[in-house]
Design a protein around this motif. Structure first.
Motif, mmCIF file in Angstrom:
data_model
loop_
_atom_site.group_PDB
_atom_site.id
_atom_site.type_symbol
_atom_site.label_atom_id
_atom_site.label_comp_id
_atom_site.label_asym_id
_atom_site.label_seq_id
_atom_site.Cartn_x
_atom_site.Cartn_y
_atom_site.Cartn_z
ATOM 1 N N ALA A 1 1.821 72.184 21.103
ATOM 2 C CA ALA A 1 2.303 71.229 20.088
ATOM 3 C C ALA A 1 3.572 71.765 19.443
ATOM 4 N N GLU B 1 6.877 95.130 12.555
ATOM 5 C CA GLU B 1 5.750 94.274 12.190
ATOM 6 C C GLU B 1 4.460 94.743 12.868
ATOM 7 N N LYS C 1 0.342 90.324 19.369
ATOM 8 C CA LYS C 1 -0.015 90.893 18.060
ATOM 9 C C LYS C 1 -1.419 90.459 17.620
ATOM 10 N N GLY D 1 3.241 82.616 21.263
ATOM 11 C CA GLY D 1 3.964 83.305 22.345
ATOM 12 C C GLY D 1 3.015 84.068 23.253
ATOM 13 N N PHE E 1 12.268 86.118 25.701
ATOM 14 C CA PHE E 1 11.973 86.551 24.328
ATOM 15 C C PHE E 1 11.075 87.793 24.358
ATOM 16 N N ASN F 1 13.416 80.792 11.409
ATOM 17 C CA ASN F 1 14.189 79.877 12.272
ATOM 18 C C ASN F 1 14.320 78.478 11.657
HETATM 19 C C1 SAM Z 1 10.276 84.212 17.671
HETATM 20 S S1 SAM Z 1 9.026 83.812 18.811
HETATM 21 C C2 SAM Z 1 7.648 84.706 18.119
HETATM 22 C C3 SAM Z 1 6.547 84.959 19.115
HETATM 23 C C4 SAM Z 1 5.378 85.791 18.562
HETATM 24 N N1 SAM Z 1 4.668 85.088 17.510
HETATM 25 C C5 SAM Z 1 5.854 87.120 18.036
HETATM 26 O O1 SAM Z 1 5.574 87.430 16.871
HETATM 27 O O2 SAM Z 1 6.459 87.878 18.796
HETATM 28 C C6 SAM Z 1 8.708 82.136 18.362
HETATM 29 C C7 SAM Z 1 7.507 81.493 19.046
HETATM 30 O O3 SAM Z 1 7.299 80.194 18.445
HETATM 31 C C8 SAM Z 1 7.267 79.183 19.454
HETATM 32 N N2 SAM Z 1 7.909 77.996 18.863
HETATM 33 C C9 SAM Z 1 9.210 77.870 18.499
HETATM 34 N N3 SAM Z 1 9.419 76.658 17.955
HETATM 35 C C10 SAM Z 1 8.212 76.018 17.989
HETATM 36 C C11 SAM Z 1 7.776 74.732 17.559
HETATM 37 N N4 SAM Z 1 8.612 73.856 16.971
HETATM 38 N N5 SAM Z 1 6.470 74.399 17.724
HETATM 39 C C12 SAM Z 1 5.596 75.274 18.305
HETATM 40 N N6 SAM Z 1 5.963 76.515 18.743
HETATM 41 C C13 SAM Z 1 7.249 76.866 18.573
HETATM 42 C C14 SAM Z 1 8.022 79.767 20.630
HETATM 43 O O4 SAM Z 1 7.634 79.175 21.850
HETATM 44 C C15 SAM Z 1 7.686 81.259 20.525
HETATM 45 O O5 SAM Z 1 6.514 81.564 21.216
#
Ligand code: SAM
Length: 329
Positions: free
Chosen positions: A144, A69, A99, A95, A54, A176
């Motif tokens: 979590a 962003e 940011k 992640g 990612f 998502n």
């Molecule tokens: C699209 S990435 C965004 C990462 C970062 N916040 C950014 O803006 O680039 C989604 C992040 O949410 C975490 N994530 C996805 N589903 C999750 C869940 N159900 N609970 C906790 N973290 C989750 C992923 O591991 C990932 O780090």
């Protein structure tokens, strides 16, 4: 398409304790492969390799979301400096936490930072980097699943509740969720952050298919590798026998639901074994692996209100329909 077969057979014997060691993952994958159409929640993309992939996606030319962003956050330094001093900053889906400094550097003397993510090793690695950068900040990692109710670790709860709380949910990760799941998440975040908290959410509202599709199907195939890594993870952790290369990465825009969908498509019929069950893929059948809902600003504000938040302000990026919304509860 015929419904998937889920009959007892002789699976590979590579992960005999998978249902005990990964019970939620095993249950959701079994349920999703038995559904019609087949689907697996996108949360399971994020093992350590998935988090690394990612991060590579965020650097691609086609992936406008991170660039827009980040530029938007950079331009909001003065706005963020008027948020309460001494705050507890709580980031959902942190992640790489790349940011985060754009918010922390603008706030007046933030007291603590708690990063919440499901990708545990990657989370701890990111948080270690952040602690080195901010040695005086009280930094915490909370591994979590934020789609379920979150609990404060007892050692943290009292201190954080005394501080003004600012939630941070960048990256359009809210997209998502389905809209119903997003309302549930926002409601849960309000309960977790507590009365008076604020929440800064990054939301993509892009509707232009010509811009959207390359962002989810890049020329170098990094997003395809990210999508297929889910199958590699299922093989490793649950003992399945997917051949990831026998699935094609597909990105589609569904204008009716205002969402980009990612799928893994089986060009030819094939059978996959998992935890004592057999799953049949027909030719051209897909496994739906991700939704990315796109919310124009007013639509997102309506969603936030229905979850109990009051929209305070929002800002739009100069070069894309990417917004940051500041909410108050
Ligand atoms: C699209 S990435 C965004 C990462 C970062 N916040 C950014 O803006 O680039 C989604 C992040 O949410 C975490 N994530 C996805 N589903 C999750 C869940 N159900 N609970 C906790 N973290 C989750 C992923 O591991 C990932 O780090």
């Amino acid at each position: 398409m015929t419904p998937s077969q889920a009959t007892a057979t002789h699976p590979p014997d590579t992960a005999p304790n998978a249902t005990a060691t990964h019970p939620v993952f095993a249950a959701q994958v079994l349920e999703g492969l038995s559904a019609q159409p087949k689907r697996i929640p996108s949360t399971w993309f994020y093992d350590h390799r998935g988090s690394e992939l990612f991060e590579q996606i965020t650097t691609l030319d086609e992936y406008y979301l991170t660039r827009s962003e980040t530029a938007l956050l950079r331009g909001l330094h003065a706005e963020f400096s008027s948020l309460p001093a001494g705050a507890a900053v709580i980031e959902f889906g942190s992640g790489s936490s790349r940011k985060t400094p754009l918010l922390l550097d603008a706030l007046r003397t933030p007291a603590s930072y708690t990063a919440i993510d499901i990708s545990g090793d990657f989370l701890r690695q990111s948080v270690r980097g952040l602690q080195l950068r901010y040695p005086r900040l009280d930094v915490h990692a909370l591994e979590a699943d934020f789609s379920a109710p979150l609990q404060w670790p007892p050692a943290l709860a009292a201190a954080v509740q005394r501080q003004p709380r600012i939630g941070f949910f960048p990256g359009s990760t809210i997209g998502n969720f389905t809209p119903e799941q997003a309302v549930r998440f926002l409601h849960g975040a309000a309960v977790f952050l507590g009365p008076g908290a604020q929440l800064l959410v990054g939301v993509d509202g892009t509707q232009n298919k010509a811009r959207l599709l390359p962002a989810y199907d890049d020329a170098r195939g990094v997003t395809a590798a990210f999508n297929r890594n889910l199958l590699t993870r299922i093989n490793r952790e649950l003992g399945a026998d997917f051949n990831p290369q026998a699935f094609r990465h597909v990105a589609r825009f569904d204008a009716v639901h205002s969402r980009v969908e990612m799928h893994l498509m089986s060009p030819a019929p094939q059978t996959v074994h998992l935890l004592g069950q057999r799953f049949q893929f027909d030719a051209a059948e897909t496994l739906h692996t991700e939704n990315s809902y796109k919310y124009p600003a007013m639509m997102f504000q309506r969603l936030a209100r229905s979850a109990g938040w009051t929209p305070q302000k929002h800002w739009l990026a100069a070069d894309a329909d990417v917004a940051l919304h500041l909410l108050q509860c």
